[in-house]
Design a protein around this motif. Structure first.
Motif, PDB file in Angstrom:
ATOM      1  N   ILE A 164      37.212 -34.993  -0.523  1.00 53.60           N
ATOM      2  CA  ILE A 164      36.804 -33.690  -1.060  1.00 53.60           C
ATOM      3  C   ILE A 164      37.755 -32.575  -0.633  1.00 53.60           C
ATOM      4  CG2 ILE A 164      34.935 -31.966  -1.050  1.00 53.60           C
ATOM      5  CD1 ILE A 164      32.999 -34.323  -0.511  1.00 53.60           C
ATOM      6  N   ILE A 165      38.278 -32.649   0.609  1.00 55.49           N
ATOM      7  CA  ILE A 165      39.018 -31.537   1.212  1.00 55.49           C
ATOM      8  C   ILE A 165      40.175 -31.008   0.352  1.00 55.49           C
ATOM      9  CG2 ILE A 165      40.404 -30.806   3.209  1.00 55.49           C
ATOM     10  CD1 ILE A 165      38.654 -32.687   4.917  1.00 55.49           C
ATOM     11  N   GLN A 279      40.814 -24.981   9.872  1.00 48.91           N
ATOM     12  CA  GLN A 279      39.772 -23.963   9.698  1.00 48.91           C
ATOM     13  C   GLN A 279      40.277 -22.645   9.095  1.00 48.91           C
ATOM     14  OE1 GLN A 279      37.586 -22.863  13.225  1.00 48.91           O
ATOM     15  NE2 GLN A 279      35.789 -22.287  12.032  1.00 48.91           N
ATOM     16  N   PRO A 280      41.321 -22.014   9.672  1.00 50.84           N
ATOM     17  CA  PRO A 280      41.758 -20.731   9.095  1.00 50.84           C
ATOM     18  C   PRO A 280      42.515 -20.875   7.782  1.00 50.84           C
ATOM     19  CG  PRO A 280      43.163 -21.352  10.933  1.00 50.84           C
ATOM     20  CD  PRO A 280      42.052 -22.344  10.898  1.00 50.84           C
ATOM     21  N   LEU A 281      43.010 -22.084   7.500  1.00 51.15           N
ATOM     22  CA  LEU A 281      43.854 -22.281   6.312  1.00 51.15           C
ATOM     23  C   LEU A 281      43.073 -22.777   5.106  1.00 51.15           C
ATOM     24  CD1 LEU A 281      46.823 -24.026   8.148  1.00 51.15           C
ATOM     25  CD2 LEU A 281      46.805 -21.676   7.306  1.00 51.15           C
ATOM     26  N   ALA A 282      42.105 -23.660   5.340  1.00 50.64           N
ATOM     27  CA  ALA A 282      41.362 -24.269   4.224  1.00 50.64           C
ATOM     28  C   ALA A 282      39.893 -23.866   4.201  1.00 50.64           C
ATOM     29  CB  ALA A 282      41.483 -25.791   4.294  1.00 50.64           C
ATOM     30  N   GLY A 283      39.460 -23.109   5.217  1.00 48.20           N
ATOM     31  CA  GLY A 283      38.077 -22.627   5.216  1.00 48.20           C
ATOM     32  C   GLY A 283      37.157 -23.466   6.077  1.00 48.20           C
ATOM     33  N   ASN A 284      35.984 -22.913   6.358  1.00 47.36           N
ATOM     34  CA  ASN A 284      35.011 -23.563   7.232  1.00 47.36           C
ATOM     35  C   ASN A 284      34.484 -24.879   6.672  1.00 47.36           C
ATOM     36  OD1 ASN A 284      35.123 -21.622   9.244  1.00 47.36           O
ATOM     37  ND2 ASN A 284      33.571 -20.342   8.269  1.00 47.36           N
ATOM     38  N   MET A 285      34.367 -24.965   5.331  1.00 44.39           N
ATOM     39  CA  MET A 285      33.845 -26.193   4.723  1.00 44.39           C
ATOM     40  C   MET A 285      34.787 -27.370   4.982  1.00 44.39           C
ATOM     41  SD  MET A 285      31.503 -27.757   3.026  1.00 44.39           S
ATOM     42  CE  MET A 285      30.500 -26.590   2.096  1.00 44.39           C
ATOM     43  N   SER A 291      35.784 -32.552  10.620  1.00 46.18           N
ATOM     44  CA  SER A 291      35.216 -32.824  11.941  1.00 46.18           C
ATOM     45  C   SER A 291      34.087 -33.853  11.875  1.00 46.18           C
ATOM     46  CB  SER A 291      34.686 -31.526  12.546  1.00 46.18           C
ATOM     47  OG  SER A 291      35.722 -30.567  12.663  1.00 46.18           O
ATOM     48  N   ILE A 292      33.204 -33.688  10.911  1.00 47.82           N
ATOM     49  CA  ILE A 292      32.093 -34.638  10.745  1.00 47.82           C
ATOM     50  C   ILE A 292      32.633 -36.022  10.397  1.00 47.82           C
ATOM     51  CG2 ILE A 292      30.097 -35.221   9.294  1.00 47.82           C
ATOM     52  CD1 ILE A 292      29.607 -32.130   9.111  1.00 47.82           C
ATOM     53  N   GLY A 293      33.679 -36.045   9.591  1.00 52.50           N
ATOM     54  CA  GLY A 293      34.309 -37.315   9.227  1.00 52.50           C
ATOM     55  C   GLY A 293      34.850 -38.045  10.441  1.00 52.50           C
ATOM     56  N   VAL A 294      35.434 -37.310  11.391  1.00 50.34           N
ATOM     57  CA  VAL A 294      35.963 -37.921  12.619  1.00 50.34           C
ATOM     58  C   VAL A 294      34.840 -38.602  13.404  1.00 50.34           C
ATOM     59  CG1 VAL A 294      36.968 -37.427  14.888  1.00 50.34           C
ATOM     60  CG2 VAL A 294      37.941 -36.374  12.842  1.00 50.34           C
ATOM     61  N   ILE A 295      33.725 -37.901  13.555  1.00 48.23           N
ATOM     62  CA  ILE A 295      32.587 -38.473  14.303  1.00 48.23           C
ATOM     63  C   ILE A 295      32.020 -39.690  13.566  1.00 48.23           C
ATOM     64  CG2 ILE A 295      30.228 -38.030  15.109  1.00 48.23           C
ATOM     65  CD1 ILE A 295      31.131 -35.092  15.554  1.00 48.23           C
ATOM     66  N   GLY A 296      31.869 -39.566  12.255  1.00 45.42           N
ATOM     67  CA  GLY A 296      31.341 -40.682  11.459  1.00 45.42           C
ATOM     68  C   GLY A 296      32.228 -41.904  11.516  1.00 45.42           C
ATOM     69  N   THR A 297      33.546 -41.703  11.404  1.00 49.61           N
ATOM     70  CA  THR A 297      34.466 -42.847  11.446  1.00 49.61           C
ATOM     71  C   THR A 297      34.510 -43.466  12.837  1.00 49.61           C
ATOM     72  OG1 THR A 297      36.347 -41.360  11.857  1.00 49.61           O
ATOM     73  CG2 THR A 297      35.944 -42.005   9.585  1.00 49.61           C
ATOM     74  N   GLY A 298      34.334 -42.640  13.870  1.00 48.60           N
ATOM     75  CA  GLY A 298      34.281 -43.185  15.222  1.00 48.60           C
ATOM     76  C   GLY A 298      33.067 -44.067  15.425  1.00 48.60           C
ATOM     77  N   LEU A 299      31.915 -43.599  14.940  1.00 54.12           N
ATOM     78  CA  LEU A 299      30.684 -44.400  15.034  1.00 54.12           C
ATOM     79  C   LEU A 299      30.806 -45.694  14.240  1.00 54.12           C
ATOM     80  CD1 LEU A 299      28.007 -41.562  14.675  1.00 54.12           C
ATOM     81  CD2 LEU A 299      28.568 -42.842  16.754  1.00 54.12           C
ATOM     82  N   LEU A 300      31.618 -45.686  13.198  1.00 54.89           N
ATOM     83  CA  LEU A 300      31.848 -46.874  12.379  1.00 54.89           C
ATOM     84  C   LEU A 300      32.869 -47.808  13.023  1.00 54.89           C
ATOM     85  CD1 LEU A 300      31.691 -48.450   9.645  1.00 54.89           C
ATOM     86  CD2 LEU A 300      33.406 -46.887   8.769  1.00 54.89           C
ATOM     87  N   ALA A 301      33.953 -47.235  13.549  1.00 53.28           N
ATOM     88  CA  ALA A 301      35.078 -48.050  14.014  1.00 53.28           C
ATOM     89  C   ALA A 301      34.862 -48.651  15.401  1.00 53.28           C
ATOM     90  CB  ALA A 301      36.359 -47.211  14.012  1.00 53.28           C
TER      91      ALA A 301
END
Length: 419
Positions: A164-165, A279-285, A291-301
């Motif tokens: 999405i990013i 964050q400052p370049l592409a926005g908070n979304m 960031s959420i993707g990093v945590i999710g992939t860690g829980l998966l990997a």
């Protein structure tokens, strides 16, 4: 247009076939991999997007061989090596593979903790790392195989955050298409280090061990009788899983290659640096999704990494193994997982930075991968082991191409490190 019942059934059947291959592929995009891809994009923009096309058929060929070994022999990769090769070969593989996987776990836990701290600055990163480790340990020990497999499957959804990013920022899609189809090279140490890093991250030995063992679990759980239909289903699963991982790594390079590179940010060593820079370049979304993707992939990997090392050690010492077994039924297997997670957690408290852990795991993977691929090719061409399910010509061509490429990557990595 409305979906017909036949089409719905076909889609349902397709997703039903996705299992070990999907999880294996998705786990390849772990936090350490995200850091590697982010750095490649930040340094060279979209120039390395073509690697997503190059690595896909190579990854499919090797993982399909590993899956086929598990289905046909009903043994994990380490078990097959133990039964058919000399002890020195077995011990060298284990002595190199276990530390590299543990270092990878440590880097991933540290990365998840750091990103958790970015999202909630009031909580120290080590508290997040400790919490994630405890959560993973509890889930692996107390959930059965079917539950773990289902959870890992659903965690794959978090990978779509990276797709999405790029649509949230300005992207030159013409340049993206050109960089994807037409390879471009730079004769520099930094470029080849990035290239070697991508190859080492996408074609990792721990995936070989996990894929083989998971197919064995599938046979036992579903009481499969291996035939051409089962092999075909496995191949669909592997192709789907590897496609997902390559799409995601393509979009991670694209994100950092358009947002960070164009903003003049060319050095990203960790996932938290990538998230902060976004964050400052592409926005908070975009920042939150990354960031959420990093945590999710860690829980998966991390369960895949810890599971791969545990299956390996259980087969070396003839312990009871399997995520379908309770703790008291396979103590050695689960204790190995616990030890791997604890050592991985402690790495960041021993003065070893995630970057150092990644570097050493990359070196060890680079040494192990060509050897492992050569052994996998030898197994898959051995009729005594594989019966009528030996490699066809296409599998051998792609397999040997992967071997040569990973051998060249290993030599290049060692040369650059010693230079």
């Amino acid at each position: 247009m409305e979906t017909t019942p036949t089409e719905k059934k076909s889609i349902k059947n397709f997703f039903a076939k996705l299992g070990p291959g999907l999880v294996t592929g998705a786990s390849d995009d772990d936090p350490s991999g995200i850091a590697t891809y982010s750095q490649a994009g930040a340094q060279f923009g979209v120039k390395l997007l073509w690697t997503a096309l190059l690595t896909y058929p190579l990854m499919v060929s090797i993982q399909e061989m590993c899956a086929r070994i598990g289905l046909v022999t009903n043994h994990g990769l380490t078990g097959i090596i133990k039964r058919n090769y000399s002890k020195p070969v077995l011990y060298i593989i284990v002595l190199v593979s276990y530390p590299s996987i543990t270092l990878n776990i440590g880097a991933d836990i540290a990365g998840m903790g750091a990103v958790g701290n970015l999202l909630l600055p009031g909580i120290p990163s080590f508290i997040f790392s400790l919490g994630f480790t405890a959560l993973l340990m509890f889930g692996i020990i107390f959930f059965n195989y079917n539950k773990i497999a289902a959870i890992l499957k659903w965690l794959c959804i978090c990978l779509f955050s990276y797709i999405i990013i790029p649509f949230l920022s300005k992207t030159n899609w013409g340049a993206v298409l050109q960089a994807t189809i037409i390879p471009s090279f730079e004769i520099s140490k930094a470029y080849f280090m990035a290239l070697v890093g991508i190859l080492g991250t996408t074609i990792s030995p721990y995936l070989f061990f996990w894929q083989t063992s998971m197919e064995v679990e599938e046979v036992r759980q579903k009481k499969l009788i291996v035939d051409k239909a089962v092999i075909h289903g496995m191949q669909t699963d592997v192709k789907g899983g590897m496609l997902l991982t390559n799409i995601v790594f393509f979009f991670i390079i694209l994100t950092s290659g358009t947002v960070l590179f164009n903003a003049g940010i060319h050095n990203i060593d960790t996932v938290e640096e990538a998230a902060k820079a976004l964050q400052p370049l592409a926005g908070n979304m975009a920042y939150a999704l990354f960031s959420i993707g990093v945590i999710g992939t860690g829980l998966l990997a991390i369960p895949v990494l810890a599971g791969a090392s545990s299956y390996m050690m259980a087969e070396v010492f003839d312990w009871e193994e399997g995520l379908d077994k309770k703790f008291h039924e396979a103590k050695g297997f689960y204790i190995t997982i616990i030890i791997s997670l604890i050592i991985g957690l402690l790495i960041q408290f021993l003065g070893i930075s995630p970057v150092q852990a990644l570097l050493w795991s990359a070196v060890l993977y680079g040494i192990t991968a060509p050897v492992m691929i050569a052994i996998i090719l030898h197994i898959c061409n051995n009729k005594k082991i594989m019966g009528t399910y030996t490699n066809n010509r296409i599998s051998n061509v792609l397999g040997f191409a992967t071997l040569l490429l990973m051998l060249a990557a290993a030599i290049a990595l060692i040369w650059f490190l010693l230079k």
